[in-house]
Structure formats: C-alpha cells, structure tokens
Design an enzyme around this catalytic site. Structure first.
Site, short mmCIF file in Angstrom:
data_model
loop_
_atom_site.label_atom_id
_atom_site.label_comp_id
_atom_site.label_asym_id
_atom_site.label_seq_id
_atom_site.Cartn_x
_atom_site.Cartn_y
_atom_site.Cartn_z
N HIS A 166 53.57 17.86 -37.55
CA HIS A 166 53.72 19.17 -36.92
C HIS A 166 55.00 19.21 -36.07
CE1 HIS A 166 49.46 20.55 -37.73
NE2 HIS A 166 49.45 19.28 -38.08
N ASP A 208 52.20 26.33 -32.80
CA ASP A 208 51.41 25.80 -33.91
C ASP A 208 50.01 26.42 -33.90
OD1 ASP A 208 49.92 24.05 -35.66
OD2 ASP A 208 51.66 22.72 -35.51
N SER A 245 51.78 9.93 -41.86
CA SER A 245 51.75 9.28 -40.55
C SER A 245 50.34 9.09 -40.00
CB SER A 245 52.57 10.12 -39.57
OG SER A 245 51.98 11.40 -39.43
N TRP A 296 57.10 2.57 -39.83
CA TRP A 296 57.74 3.87 -40.05
C TRP A 296 58.99 3.75 -40.94
CZ3 TRP A 296 55.82 8.55 -38.76
CH2 TRP A 296 56.65 9.66 -38.89
N ALA A 297 59.03 4.53 -42.00
CA ALA A 297 60.16 4.48 -42.95
C ALA A 297 61.04 5.72 -42.78
CB ALA A 297 59.62 4.46 -44.37
N ASN A 335 54.65 18.27 -45.30
CA ASN A 335 56.05 17.89 -45.09
C ASN A 335 56.53 16.95 -46.19
OD1 ASN A 335 56.68 19.10 -42.37
ND2 ASN A 335 54.79 17.98 -41.98
N SER A 336 55.69 16.00 -46.54
CA SER A 336 56.08 15.05 -47.59
C SER A 336 56.37 15.81 -48.87
CB SER A 336 54.97 14.02 -47.83
OG SER A 336 54.84 13.21 -46.68
N GLU A 355 59.62 17.78 -48.59
CA GLU A 355 60.78 16.87 -48.59
C GLU A 355 61.06 16.38 -50.01
OE1 GLU A 355 59.49 14.00 -45.64
OE2 GLU A 355 59.52 15.54 -44.10
#
Ligand code: UDP
Length: 489
Positions: free
Chosen positions: A23, A124, A284, A349-350, A371-372, A375
C-alpha cells in the site's frame, strides 16, 4: 486553462497510505506523480515506515513533497518499538496488533488535518474512517485502492448477489449478467474477507472518488463502465505508478532495503539470455511452509529453467543448520543450481521492480498481489499465478481468464491472511507443468507472451504525454482545483 496544470495555486494534498509495503509503495509513487506535476503533497506515516518514502521524496523539491510523521501507538497495542508495518510481522497475533495500531492513527491524523488543512485527503480505503477525518466542508476525501478496478467491480457484483451465494454455500462459479465477465472460482472466499471487502466498498462509496493504480486498458472499458454504473461515479486510473521510476537504480530502491546489491543482481541477470529466467516472489506478507518451499525448489529444478527465487529471510539465515535447510531445500540443491549460476536465491527483500524490468526475465511466478501484477505487466512479463490470500484470487482471474497473460499454478485454498497455514500443498508436478507452459516457447507460451508484451507497451503509453493515465491525472488535477475554488468562492 482546462487541464489544471497551468492553474496558479497548486492543490494541497494529504496522502495517507496503509502500513503495508503493498500500500505504501504505490501511494508513495502516486504522491511523487502529483508533486512532479506541481501539486503540494504531504505523506502521513509513522516513524519506522518513513524509509518507504525517502527515495520518492529525495527526487522531488521538498516544497512539493514532504513527510509528516505521527507516532505509532506501540504501547497501546503492546508491540515492540519499530514494528509498524505488516511486512515486519512474525505471525497473525502481531499482524492483528499492527492493524489495531493503524486504526488508532485516526485521532493523531485528525488533529494534524485540523491544524494543517489540505484541499483534499487521498487515503487508503482500507482505513474505515478516512471520510471522518474532517468535518470541514471545504476538505473532501478521495479513496485510494491498492486493487484493480476489475477486482473492486467484481467484489461489488458479489456483494449485490450475496443472498444468492448464501443459499448456495458450495458455489464455485459466479455469473452476474451485469458483470462483463463470467468468472469461476475453485476456492471459497473466507467470510471475514467478505466483511472486510464490504466495509471497504462502503468507505469508497462515501468518498469523493477512487484513485486506481492501474491503466484503463488493462481493466477494460466494459469493466470501467460497470463500475461507474454500479457505484455511481468515476474512478481515476493513474498508473502504473511504478513507471514513474525509469532507471534500474531508481527501480532498485522501492520499499525496504534490498538484501542484494544492484551490481550483484545485475551482473547475474546480464549473463543470461533474453526471456530465459523465471522470477519467483510472493510479495511482502505471504508466508509459505517449509514443505511448500521444498515443492517449489523441486518443481523449478525439475523444469530445468534458470531462475531467481526470493525466499523469506528466515529461510536464508547465515547460521541455518544443514538439518533446518533440508526442510525447505532438497539436499545438494545449491551445489546443483546456485554454485553454477543456474539459479539465484535472494534471501529477504529483493529489488523486484528492477528485476522484472530486465529483458532476461521470461516469466513471473507471483502470488498475484496487485503491485506485483502491475509491475510485471509494465515490463510485459507473463505470469504463473499463485494466489494466496486477500483479493489475490480475484486478480488471478483478470490475468488468466480475462486478459490471457498468465497461467494458473492451481492454488485452490483461499486464506484470510498470509500467515494462515495451508492444508493443501501445490505439488512440484503442478509447478513444473506451469513453468514449462510459459517457458517452453511453444505456441501457447508465444501467444501469452505476445499479449503480455502488448499490455507492456500500452502501460508505457498510458503514462506518457497523451496517454490515458496521464490524461486522467491532468483532468483530475483540473477538476479538483475547480471544485476547490468553487467551494471557496
Ligand atoms: N517487493 C519487493 N521486494 C520483495 C518483495 C516485495 O520490491 O522482495 C515489492 C513489490 O515489488 C511490490 C510490493 O513489494 O511493489 C508488494 O506488493 P504486492 O501488492 O505485490 O503484494 P503484497 O506484499 O501486498 O502482498
């Protein structure tokens, strides 16, 4: 002037992201988008989450983009200092406390809004109280959703037809003659999720409008019309927000600090051929059992394709014993796959947005967090969909059934949250099969890739001058200014 950008006084906007990377990351980018168009934005967050926005802020003049920090009520919800984001939770109990703490931000944020009055609050819609932050008639709230409009519309359709579903408890297919697509679910929506979704719709309905991190072409005109008809007003597609970041360096600094350096990651990727690498990451806040990770490792190894696999930090600890490791990684896996550089495991975390935008990535195995998805689409990458919880099962349908830019791995257990232990394990055979379907470059894979790349081009066009999202942003800024000025007259 019609499109708002040239109108003298900038909008004063307060933005309020929910405390989870999925978010904060997109709303941070949307804040930077408004600021880069000359509007004055303040992002309101808590101390430990400030770093999520540092990079957005650093790239923009502080006159246009700044942070306001409110304390997180750690003591009140019995959490140690610094645990303020859903990505730093260790289990459902901590998660519940963070959500409780986030809800308690209502009062300090209301006080801030009272002292430092904006023209609009963009918040949000996960927070149920965003429309009660002010009783000043000249301040309105616009809801932000981290979901697609397809998903919001589908949730609304399901709500309208709820009594039908209640009578058909084992219902697995959903056909609403008003909804533009015929959707079938193999999993049952958790009851608590339904309650959460209905609260969210209520919040959206009470606000002045809805901002979506997507581009209109992906949600589709029929779906947008359906939303406008059922909800009664317009939604503004302003995304993909991630495309505000252009270079590998800019893309690498989104969210938490990456556990791998840009250099290490890029030198591994640069050594591979175009479309030859499978990227695997489950966002995440989704947690898989060691047994499930073991099946993933076996499935990708059996497929024979190169991969980048993001695993949780706990599975990659330096001091992990061989015995612990063999619970989630087959014996000799690293010797066979990592040392020879066939695979790359990122433990923690990548830099996901950067990895996805590299041309060697040929497919993305994803939990379908919005989001993934957005993206991956921005980079034209087809997906292997593996929804875990929340709205991800809806998102999966947009990708596979509606737009044909991904294949399903076959996940059928719908959890309420990412910590819920699954009864079923997705087998190595299903995983291998799905990977081969997208990576083998056969006719089906080529067609899915062609469609994904076409959407990638449309995403890029959408945010450029004259593109749909860019036009929406300019129209929105203009509309908001006119509406503000009318109220102040
Ligand atoms: N992300 C990342 N690196 C990771 C894991 C996640 O950069 O190792 C980012 C990802 O690019 C996305 C966000 O975190 O922007 C996750 O949001 P999403 O909606 O995909 O899933 P959620 O985490 O909310 O389930």
């Amino acid at each position: 002037m019609e499109n708002g950008v040239g109108v003298e006084r900038p909008l004063k906007l307060h933005m309020l992201p929910f405390l989870s990377p999925g978010h904060m990351i997109p709303l941070g980018d949307i804040a930077a988008l408004f600021a880069s168009h000359g509007q004055q934005v303040t992002i309101i967050t808590t101390p430990s989450n400030a770093h999520f926005f540092d990079k957005s802020i650093a790239s923009v003049d502080p006159f246009f983009l700044r942070l306001h920090i409110v304390d997180f009520p750690s003591q009140q919800v019995d959490l140690p200092d610094g645990v303020e984001s859903l990505s730093s939770t260790t289990g459902p109990a901590t998660m519940a406390k963070i959500c409780k703490g986030a809800n308690l931000l209502h009062e300090p944020i209301r006080e801030f809004v009272e002292k430092d009055q904006p023209d609009y609050i963009i918040a949000d819609c996960v927070y149920p109280w965003i429309n009660d932050l002010t009783n000043k008639p000249h301040i309105s709230t616009i809801a932000f959703t981290g979901f697609s409009l397809f998903t919001i519309s589908l949730i609304e359709s399901l709500r309208i037809n709820r009594s039908y579903f209640d009578k058909n408890s084992s219902l697995s297919s959903f056909v609403d003659s008003n909804f533009p697509h015929s959707i079938t679910f193999c999993a049952t929506t958790p009851k608590q999720l339904i309650a959460f979704e209905e609260r969210m719709l209520e919040t959206i309905r009470k606000s002045k409008g809805l901002i979506v991190n997507n581009f209109a072409e992906l949600d589709g005109e029929d779906c947008i019309k359906h939303y406008e008809k059922t909800m009664g007003y317009k939604a503004w597609h302003l995304g993909p927000a991630c495309l505000i970041r252009k270079t590998f360096q800019e893309k690498s600094v989104r969210g938490n600090e990456s556990v791998v350096s840009v250099h290490e990651c890029l030198s591994w990727l640069n050594s591979k051929e175009e479309n030859s690498v499978l990227y695997i990451c489950f966002g995440s806040i989704s947690h898989f059992s060691d047994k499930q990770l073991y099946e993933i490792a076996s499935g990708i190894e059996n497929s024979g394709y190169k991969f980048v696999w993001v695993v949780p930090e706990k599975n990659g600890k330096e001091d992990e014993s061989e015995e612990q490791k063999e619970k989630w990684l087959p014996k000799g896996f690293e010797e066979r796959n990592i040392l020879n550089k066939k695979g790359f495991i990122i433990k923690g975390w990548a830099p996901q947005a950067m990895i996805l935008s590299h041309t060697v990535v040929g497919a993305f195995m994803t939990h379908c967090g919005w989001n993934s998805i957005v993206e991956a689409i921005s980079a034209g990458i087809p997906m292997i969909t593996w929804p875990v919880h929340g709205e991800q099962f809806y998102n999966e349908k947009l990708i596979t059934v509606v737009q044909g830019i991904g294949v399903e791995v076959g996940a059928t257990e719908w959890s309420l949250h990412g910590f819920q232990e699954k009864e079923k394990v997705v087998s190595r055979h299903s995983i291998e099969k799905a990977v081969r379907r997208l990576m083998d470059n056969g006719d089906e894979a080529k067609e899915i890739r062609r469609r994904a790349q076409e959407f990638g081009r449309k995403a890029t066009q959408a945010v450029q001058e004259g593109g749909s999202s860019n036009n929406n942003l300019l129209t929105l800024i203009g509309d908001l200014k006119r509406s503000r000025d009318r109220k102040l007259e």
